[in-house]
Design an enzyme around this catalytic site. Sequence first.
Site, PDB file in Angstrom:
ATOM      1  N   THR A 295      40.271  44.947  42.423  1.00  0.00           N
ATOM      2  CA  THR A 295      41.174  44.774  41.700  1.00  0.00           C
ATOM      3  C   THR A 295      41.016  46.829  41.591  1.00  0.00           C
ATOM      4  O   THR A 295      42.821  46.735  41.185  1.00  0.00           O
ATOM      5  CB  THR A 295      40.668  44.318  40.335  1.00  0.00           C
ATOM      6  N   ASP A 469      46.289  40.907  43.097  1.00  0.00           N
ATOM      7  CA  ASP A 469      46.296  42.119  43.477  1.00  0.00           C
ATOM      8  C   ASP A 469      45.481  42.374  45.186  1.00  0.00           C
ATOM      9  O   ASP A 469      45.359  43.257  46.026  1.00  0.00           O
ATOM     10  CB  ASP A 469      44.819  42.332  42.291  1.00  0.00           C
TER      11      ASP A 469
HETATM   12  C1  GP9 Z   1      36.895  42.449  36.498  1.00  0.00           C
HETATM   13  C2  GP9 Z   1      38.137  41.981  37.060  1.00  0.00           C
HETATM   14  C3  GP9 Z   1      38.145  41.588  38.541  1.00  0.00           C
HETATM   15  O1  GP9 Z   1      37.839  43.610  35.834  1.00  0.00           O
HETATM   16  O2  GP9 Z   1      39.425  43.023  37.476  1.00  0.00           O
HETATM   17  O3  GP9 Z   1      37.401  42.462  39.373  1.00  0.00           O
HETATM   18  P1  GP9 Z   1      37.579  42.304  41.146  1.00  0.00           P
HETATM   19  O4  GP9 Z   1      36.589  41.688  41.586  1.00  0.00           O
HETATM   20  O5  GP9 Z   1      38.195  41.503  41.902  1.00  0.00           O
HETATM   21  O6  GP9 Z   1      37.677  43.443  41.991  1.00  0.00           O
HETATM   22 MN    MN Z   2      40.369  41.164  41.735  1.00  0.00          MN
END
Ligand code: GP9
Ligand code: MN
Length: 628
Positions: A295, A469
Site C-alpha cells: 500500500t 493499490d
Molecule cells: C495498512 C494497510 C495495508 O495500514 O495499508 O497495508 P498492505 O499490507 O496492503 O501494504
Molecule cells: Mn494494501
Amino acid sequence: MNAWKRSKVSFVAAATILLWLKTYIVYKTSFEIKIENFRQELILLINPLSFLMFVLGISLFMKEKHQKRFILGTSFLISAILFANVVFYRFFNDFLTVPVLFQTSNMSDLGSSVNELVNVTDLFYFADFLILAVLIKWKPHFMEYPVYTKIGRRAYFLVAVAIAFFNLGLAEAERPQLLTRTFDREMLVKNIGTYNYHLYDVFLQSKSSAQRAMADGSELAEIDNYVRANHKEPSSDMFGIAKNKNIILISMESTQSFVINNTVNGEEVTPFLNDFIKESYYFDNFYHQTGQGKTSDSEFVVENSLYPLSRGAVFFTHSGNKFNATPKILSEKGYYTASLHANNKSFWNRDIMYKTLGYKRFYSLPDYEVNEENSVGWGMKDVDFFQQSVEHLKEMPKPFYAKFITLTNHFPFDLDEEDRYIEPYTSNDKTVNNYFPTVRYTDEALKLFIQKLKDEGLYDDSVIILYGDHYGISENHNRAMSEYLGTEVTPFVSAQLQRVPLIVHIPGQKGGTISTVSGQIDLKPTILHLLGIETKNDLEFGTDLFAKDRPDFAVLRDGSFITKNHVYTRETCYDKITGEPDEGSACQQFMEKSKNELEYSDKIIYGDLLRFYGRPDGTGKEITGKTN
Ligand code: GP9
Ligand code: MN
C-alpha cells in the site's frame, strides 16, 4: 554395540548436513522456485552449502565447550532466518530484505494474518536444531568435536571456497548478470542460495546509504533531459477543468481489475463501481507499480510520480528525502491536505513520511471510534471508516485534498457474516474464495460513502478518484484463479492481472472508458493538470492520462512492462492478441525505456537528488547541485 560406541560423528558436520538438507527441503516445499532443468536443480541443492560451511566452520577454532554453544546458537539463528523467510513468503510471495526486516512497527499490526500464517507443524523448521540439542543432552558420546590442525582447517576452508566458486560458476553460466538484476529476488535465491542472498542484501543496503552520501546532483542533468524529452502537453480540454475543486482520492485495498463487471456464483462482485464507472472516466488498462512496500508503495508512486524501490518500502528507507509530492504542491497552492486511514499512525512509517510528502493532517486510529463491533481482520470496517471520515471532511477547510485508504479487503479477507452480501467462490483455495465477498463489502461501503457525500453537499464540488493499490491474489493462487477465470494463469496472464481499477469522477463530465495502457505513476500529473497546475518543471516519470499523444506504456516494479500490443515479462515478449511469445524485436525499444525509467527513478531516491533540484520556493527547475 561396540561399533556403535566407537563410531562418532563430528558435531560440526552433523549440524552442517542437517541445516543443508533442511534448507533444500524448505526450498522445495515452502517456496515456489521454478526449476527448468537439471543444472538449476543442482545449483539449488548445493547453494546453501558453502555459506553453512563458512559460518559453522568458525567453530573449528574453538574448544569443545564453545563449539557446542556456537554451533547450537548459529544453527538456531539460521533456522530462525529461514523460518522468517517462509512466513514472509506465505504472505508476500517474496523473500525478506533488510529494510523490510526493520519494519518491526508493522509486525505488531500483523496479528490476524500471523495466526493464519503460522501453525504447530512449523516446528519442523527447527527440527535439525532440536535433533542437535537432543543429541547433546542424551547422546553426548555420539558426538565428536574436532579441533583441526592449521593444515586441516586450511583444507576445510579451501573446500568451502571451491564449493562457493563452483556454485557461482554454475549460476553465472545459467544466469548471466545475476547480481546486477537485483529486483528479481527469486532468481537470486535460486542461484546463490537464501543465506548468501541475505549477505548480498546487506551489501546493497550499505551501498544505498553510501549512495546518498556520495550523490552531488551531477546525475540530474541526464535524468532531466530524459524527462523533458518524454513530457507530453496536457489536453487543453481537460487542463484546469476542476480548478479549485476538492480532490477525494480513494485507495481500494487489494482491488484488482478482474472483479470489475464480473460475477461470482452469478452475482455481481462490484455492483456499485460498475454503475459509478458509467458516470466517470474508467481506465481499464491501468497497472499498479508497487514492490515490497505494498500500500505504501502505491501511495508513493501515485503522489510522487516516481517508482517505488525494488527492495524494501521507500516509506521506510527514504522518509528523510526531499520530495515534490502532490500534497506538498497542493498545500502550497492553498489546499488543505489530509490522509485518512484508521490504523496505527506508524504503520508503513506513515506518520513520518506524510510530513515529508507535505500533508497537513493525518487522521489515524485515535481520530476514529473503533470497537469490536465495527472491526474485522486488520481493523476498522470500511463502512464505518467512511461514515466517520465524512465528519472529518466536513470540518476541513475547502478546497481539500483528502486521501482515504480502505482496509477490509485485506488478506486473509476476513468478514463477519452480517457483512456478506455475496457468497464466497467455491474452489479449494480459501483465500481466493473469500476475496470476493470482501471486495463486495468494500463496494457497498463506497456506495454509502458517495451517498453521504451527496447528502452533505460535498459531491458536486469534488473530483473523486478511486484506484486499486496492488494485487490481492498473489501468484501462489494461480490454480484457483485459473479455475475462476476459465483460462490458465501463465506469466503473460499474470502480468495483466496486475491491472487495478482507476475511476475518475469529475463533476459535470460524462466520462467514458479509456483503454490506453497506463500506471499509478501517471496519476500525479493527471490530478494536477485537472486542477490547472503545470507540471512541466517537475522531475517525474508519469504522463497525464488525458494527454492526446500519451504513449501506451506501463512498467511494473519487477521490470515487466506492457505496451499497446505487447506484454514483456520474465524475459519474454508476448503478443497481446495471441498470448504467444513474439520472437521479433517488438519489445526491444521499450526494454531500454523501462530500464532507464526504473534506474533513473532509483537514482533520484537513493541519491536524494531532489534536494538539488528546484528553486528555493520549490517550484521550478534549476539544478543546484554540482554539475561536473
Ligand atoms: C495498512 C494497510 C495495508 O495500514 O495499508 O497495508 P498492505 O499490507 O496492503 O501494504
Ligand atoms: Mn494494501
